[in-house]
Design a protein around this motif. Structure first.
Motif, mmCIF file in Angstrom:
data_model
loop_
_atom_site.group_PDB
_atom_site.id
_atom_site.type_symbol
_atom_site.label_atom_id
_atom_site.label_comp_id
_atom_site.label_asym_id
_atom_site.label_seq_id
_atom_site.Cartn_x
_atom_site.Cartn_y
_atom_site.Cartn_z
ATOM 1 N N ARG A 28 0.838 -1.210 0.000
ATOM 2 C CA ARG A 28 0.000 0.000 0.000
ATOM 3 C C ARG A 28 0.868 1.253 0.000
ATOM 4 O O ARG A 28 0.572 2.222 -0.692
ATOM 5 C CB ARG A 28 -0.944 0.002 1.191
ATOM 6 N N GLN A 37 1.747 6.104 -7.233
ATOM 7 C CA GLN A 37 0.672 6.968 -7.730
ATOM 8 C C GLN A 37 1.110 8.427 -7.712
ATOM 9 O O GLN A 37 0.910 9.152 -8.692
ATOM 10 C CB GLN A 37 -0.593 6.794 -6.887
ATOM 11 N N LYS A 73 -1.936 1.943 -8.278
ATOM 12 C CA LYS A 73 -3.294 1.563 -7.889
ATOM 13 C C LYS A 73 -3.400 0.062 -7.665
ATOM 14 O O LYS A 73 -4.056 -0.386 -6.732
ATOM 15 C CB LYS A 73 -4.303 2.017 -8.951
ATOM 16 N N VAL A 74 -2.732 -0.710 -8.521
ATOM 17 C CA VAL A 74 -2.739 -2.170 -8.373
ATOM 18 C C VAL A 74 -2.028 -2.573 -7.081
ATOM 19 O O VAL A 74 -2.526 -3.408 -6.319
ATOM 20 C CB VAL A 74 -2.095 -2.849 -9.604
ATOM 21 N N GLU A 75 -0.866 -1.981 -6.816
ATOM 22 C CA GLU A 75 -0.133 -2.278 -5.587
ATOM 23 C C GLU A 75 -0.954 -1.905 -4.358
ATOM 24 O O GLU A 75 -1.001 -2.656 -3.381
ATOM 25 C CB GLU A 75 1.192 -1.512 -5.547
ATOM 26 N N ASN A 76 -1.606 -0.764 -4.414
ATOM 27 C CA ASN A 76 -2.425 -0.317 -3.298
ATOM 28 C C ASN A 76 -3.579 -1.288 -3.046
ATOM 29 O O ASN A 76 -3.881 -1.636 -1.898
ATOM 30 C CB ASN A 76 -2.949 1.095 -3.578
ATOM 31 N N ALA A 77 -4.204 -1.752 -4.112
ATOM 32 C CA ALA A 77 -5.305 -2.705 -3.977
ATOM 33 C C ALA A 77 -4.816 -4.031 -3.399
ATOM 34 O O ALA A 77 -5.463 -4.616 -2.519
ATOM 35 C CB ALA A 77 -5.977 -2.938 -5.324
ATOM 36 N N ALA A 78 -3.658 -4.498 -3.874
ATOM 37 C CA ALA A 78 -3.100 -5.753 -3.352
ATOM 38 C C ALA A 78 -2.775 -5.619 -1.874
ATOM 39 O O ALA A 78 -3.040 -6.536 -1.080
ATOM 40 C CB ALA A 78 -1.848 -6.130 -4.134
ATOM 41 N N GLY A 108 -4.255 -3.644 0.203
ATOM 42 C CA GLY A 108 -5.531 -3.592 0.913
ATOM 43 C C GLY A 108 -6.087 -4.984 1.161
ATOM 44 O O GLY A 108 -6.619 -5.269 2.238
ATOM 45 N N VAL A 109 -5.942 -5.856 0.177
ATOM 46 C CA VAL A 109 -6.401 -7.232 0.336
ATOM 47 C C VAL A 109 -5.578 -7.933 1.424
ATOM 48 O O VAL A 109 -6.128 -8.610 2.284
ATOM 49 C CB VAL A 109 -6.306 -8.015 -1.005
#
Length: 59
Positions: A5, A12, A42-47, A49-50
């Motif tokens: 994140r 970003q 954005k992809v790294e942040n989403a990963a 978050g998961v």
């Protein structure tokens, strides 16, 4: 907070700056690289978050 994140937010922000500089100087390649860096962030942040959600659910 997961490292992904943090990396994602940094990518970003860096991408937004790179895109802005590219627009300012008329460098289409730099502008596109900045946009791609933002998507990566954005992809790294989403990963991240998961990962955070999974870790929190296990508590």
């Amino acid at each position: 907070m997961d490292k992904d994140r943090i990396d994602g937010m940094a990518n970003q922000a860096g991408g937004k700056i790179k895109e802005g500089v590219g627009k300012l100087v008329g460098d289409k390649k730099m502008e596109t690289e900045g946009q791609a860096q933002q998507v990566k962030g954005k992809v790294e942040n989403a990963a991240g978050g998961v990962k955070d959600a999974v870790r929190d659910a296990g508590r």
